[in-house]
Enzyme design. Structure first.
Site, PDB file in Angstrom:
ATOM      1  CG  ASP A 288      -0.215   0.163   2.544  1.00  0.00           C
ATOM      2  OD1 ASP A 288       1.030   0.182   2.553  1.00  0.00           O
ATOM      3  OD2 ASP A 288      -0.888   0.276   3.577  1.00  0.00           O
TER       4      ASP A 288
ATOM      5  CG  ASP B 252       1.579   3.329   4.703  1.00  0.00           C
ATOM      6  OD1 ASP B 252       0.380   3.039   4.782  1.00  0.00           O
ATOM      7  OD2 ASP B 252       2.485   2.468   4.725  1.00  0.00           O
TER       8      ASP B 252
ATOM      9  CG  ASP C 222      -3.644   3.365   5.265  1.00  0.00           C
ATOM     10  OD1 ASP C 222      -4.849   3.269   4.952  1.00  0.00           O
ATOM     11  OD2 ASP C 222      -3.009   2.453   5.828  1.00  0.00           O
TER      12      ASP C 222
HETATM   13  P1  TTP Z   1       2.117  -0.875   6.462  1.00  0.00           P
HETATM   14  O1  TTP Z   1       1.745   0.011   5.335  1.00  0.00           O
HETATM   15  O2  TTP Z   1       1.053  -1.810   6.938  1.00  0.00           O
HETATM   16  O3  TTP Z   1       3.421  -1.741   6.165  1.00  0.00           O
HETATM   17  P2  TTP Z   1       4.696  -1.510   5.264  1.00  0.00           P
HETATM   18  O4  TTP Z   1       4.597  -0.246   4.463  1.00  0.00           O
HETATM   19  O5  TTP Z   1       5.827  -1.634   6.172  1.00  0.00           O
HETATM   20  O6  TTP Z   1       4.615  -2.801   4.376  1.00  0.00           O
HETATM   21  P3  TTP Z   1       4.543  -3.012   2.820  1.00  0.00           P
HETATM   22  O7  TTP Z   1       5.907  -2.728   2.309  1.00  0.00           O
HETATM   23  O8  TTP Z   1       4.100  -4.436   2.664  1.00  0.00           O
HETATM   24  O9  TTP Z   1       3.525  -2.040   2.257  1.00  0.00           O
HETATM   25  O10 TTP Z   1       2.530   0.012   7.692  1.00  0.00           O
HETATM   26  C1  TTP Z   1       3.645   0.862   7.710  1.00  0.00           C
HETATM   27  C2  TTP Z   1       3.992   1.156   9.122  1.00  0.00           C
HETATM   28  O11 TTP Z   1       3.024   2.033   9.690  1.00  0.00           O
HETATM   29  C3  TTP Z   1       3.947  -0.096   9.966  1.00  0.00           C
HETATM   30  O12 TTP Z   1       5.225  -0.564  10.189  1.00  0.00           O
HETATM   31  C4  TTP Z   1       3.322   0.298  11.238  1.00  0.00           C
HETATM   32  C5  TTP Z   1       2.717   1.640  10.989  1.00  0.00           C
HETATM   33  N1  TTP Z   1       1.255   1.649  11.128  1.00  0.00           N
HETATM   34  C6  TTP Z   1       0.710   2.337  12.200  1.00  0.00           C
HETATM   35  O13 TTP Z   1       1.441   2.924  12.992  1.00  0.00           O
HETATM   36  N2  TTP Z   1      -0.635   2.343  12.358  1.00  0.00           N
HETATM   37  C7  TTP Z   1      -1.454   1.696  11.490  1.00  0.00           C
HETATM   38  O14 TTP Z   1      -2.669   1.738  11.666  1.00  0.00           O
HETATM   39  C8  TTP Z   1      -0.872   0.973  10.379  1.00  0.00           C
HETATM   40  C9  TTP Z   1      -1.735   0.270   9.387  1.00  0.00           C
HETATM   41  C10 TTP Z   1       0.481   0.990  10.239  1.00  0.00           C
END
Ligand code: TTP
Length: 532
Positions: free
Chosen positions: A324, A326, A409
């Site tokens: 995703d 972020d 997100d």
């Molecule tokens: P993610 O987007 O779930 O994971 P990622 O980006 O590390 O994995 P990918 O490479 O597979 O996309 O979350 C990123 C970080 O944000 C995660 O390590 C923890 C934090 N986080 C929060 O603090 N609160 C939340 O609600 C979520 C979903 C993540």
């Protein structure tokens, strides 16, 4: 080895660039380490090997099968290899060889069989192990590492334990995998592990099986089990967590068709997740994350000039793809960010960029204080929007229809909490978990994505003082070259006067105790691996 005098010649010709075709031995691609060998000797040896029909690459890539060095220790070459892998963003698992293998091969006119006496001893693992820091947040964990088959096996068991609700067991396997990711080279035998922290008996058995047989029977059984496969299928639906998937499994559901035939009640989020299942389970490329970020930036600029959008998550850690996108939104003036999200989302929606969204308000009150020490509050309470974007397809599965669904997100952090939000949202989940465990156990503090609290003196939040502050949490989100705004504009770059404190009504913001960053975290978190 007397092929050429060790003495350096005056002008060192660099080895001829580029590999000329596959050579006479297509299964062998050499790369010579220049350190200690010297440029001129390296150039000479390169020419010699090429003349004998060997392919010798000047720079490291995943294609390299044999790394040859002279007068370097195994640990030095392992470190060199790690650096090359990071630089070229490519893996590969070459044999690390002493010059004796090269000399014998040149003498024989063909690559001789590798014997253990040719291999560099990366048994530096045991000494490294003894020194390995106990918390994942204290270790440098590269994006690419040499123990993939072992960590995959352990992570499968961690996932399965999570599906069964055994959080403790899941964590134990995750910790063991995290330790292996931080090793400086490939593990050849269980004994090399020595007394490493965080690897329990069960994990050792799994490691031994994979080292001996290439696979672990227990892991293979799990992967084939109906429960694991069903749980995996269901939890990959956006909006379906372990609890829901488990309930569906108990009810006898196994496939998407079952969900349909039994008219299973789905939330709006789950419906969207199911509708875009294939797209959402196709990795998001960095270029897609960047174009999403640009679209959000454009919207943000319309409504709140000066506000910033920062790409966090796995992409901030240097991953080339993720599941995703972020994005953290903030504004250098505390309070100006209020109301921004809804306007941005409405505008993006009006542009046809949003397929699904639901937002949640900020529910964080500084008066509340943090969870009790050791609390497991990993979720933050920022205002945020869970969404699915309709992104112009840049090739891949959505290319034919011209667009692709991507999970995004959007998180809004007031600037006073932004450093903690950035740290918390950079991940990985295991890194964050370990950081919080470290804070609580070793520093008697509570860290979350909003603040850092010192529980010995009070529950008041500690604030970052300035960029060069020795606050360890602050130092863990240093301005990274990939982090654009808001570091250049952020008022937190300079010390805030008490009256400027955005943390009113706290009477007096506590300044952090002296905690040397280097004793806690030697590396740059932006280059850490995901270990979850
Ligand atoms: P993610 O987007 O779930 O994971 P990622 O980006 O590390 O994995 P990918 O490479 O597979 O996309 O979350 C990123 C970080 O944000 C995660 O390590 C923890 C934090 N986080 C929060 O603090 N609160 C939340 O609600 C979520 C979903 C993540």
């Amino acid at each position: 080895m007397a092929l050429v005098p060790l003495k350096r010649r005056r002008r060192a010709p660099s080895p001829p660039a580029g590999p000329p075709g596959p050579g006479r031995f297509p299964a062998v691609v050499l790369c010579l380490v220049e350190k200690r060998m010297g440029a001129s000797r390296r150039a000479f040896l390169t020419q010699l090997a090429r003349a004998k029909g060997f392919r010798v690459d000047r720079t490291y890539s995943a294609a390299v099968t044999h790394v040859v060095s002279e007068q370097n220790s195994g640990a030095e070459v392992a470190q060199w290899l790690e650096q090359q892998r990071e630089e070229c963003g490519d893996g590969g698992d070459p044999a690390l060889l002493d010059i004796s293998w090269f000399t014998e091969s040149m003498g024989a006119g063909r690559p001789v069989e590798i014997e253990s006496r040719h291999r560099l001893r990366v048994a530096a693992l045991a000494p490294h192990g003894r020194q390995m820091a106990p918390y994942a947040c204290q270790r440098r964990t590269p994006l690419l590492h040499s123990n993939q088959p072992l960590t995959e096996a352990l992570e499968t068991l961690a996932e399965e334990a999570g599906f069964s609700g055994s959080e403790g067991r899941s964590l134990a396997f995750t910790r063991a995998a995290s330790v292996l990711k931080a090793l400086p080279g490939r593990l050849g035998a269980l004994e090399e592990l020595g007394p490493l922290p965080g690897i329990g008996e069960h994990s050792r058995r799994v490691i031994q099986d994979v080292l001996e047989d290439g696979v672990c029977a227990e892991v293979e059984r799990v992967k084939l089990s109906e429960r694991y496969r069903t749980m995996k299928l269901f939890t990959k639906i956006f909006g379906v967590g372990v609890r829901t998937a488990s309930r569906w499994y108990q009810e006898g559901l196994r496939t998407f068709l079952d969900l349909q035939e039994r008219s299973t009640k789905l939330t709006r989020q789950q419906q969207a997740g199911l509708q875009h299942y294939d797209d959402l389970n196709t990795p998001v490329e960095r270029s897609e994350a960047e174009s999403t970020s640009r679209a959000v930036q454009e919207a943000v600029k319309r409504f709140l000039p000066g506000a910033s959008v920062t790409l966090a998550g796995g992409f901030r850690r240097g991953k080339p793809r993720g599941h995703d996108v972020d994005l953290l939104l903030t504004h250098p003036e505390e309070g100006r960010e209020v109301g921004l999200l809804s306007r941005v989302v409405s505008w993006l929606d009006s542009q046809g960029l949003i397929l699904y969204q639901h937002s949640q308000e900020n529910s964080y009150g500084l008066r509340e204080g943090p969870e009790p020490l050791g609390g497991r509050d990993v979720m933050d309470r920022f205002e945020r929007c869970f969404s699915i974007f309709r992104l112009e397809a840049q090739g891949g599965p959505g290319a034919a229809r011209g667009w692709k669904a991507v999970r995004v997100d959007l998180v809004v952090a007031p600037v006073s909490q932004f450093p903690f939000a950035l740290l918390g949202w950079t991940g990985s989940r295991h890194f964050e978990r370990e950081l919080r465990r470290f804070a609580s156990r070793e520093r008697k503090m509570v860290l979350n994505s909003h603040a850092l609290y010192d529980t010995r003196t009070s529950f008041y939040p500690l604030r970052p003082k300035k960029k060069s502050s020795s606050t360890w949490a602050w130092s863990m989100c240093p301005p990274h070259r990939e982090t654009p705004e808001p570091w250049s504009t952020c008022p937190l770059q300079r010390p805030l006067a008490a009256q400027e404190s955005p943390l009113q009504p706290w009477k007096r913001p506590l300044l952090p105790p002296v905690l040397a960053a280097s004793s806690v975290f030697p590396g740059d978190p932006a280059r850490l691996v995901p270990v979850d």
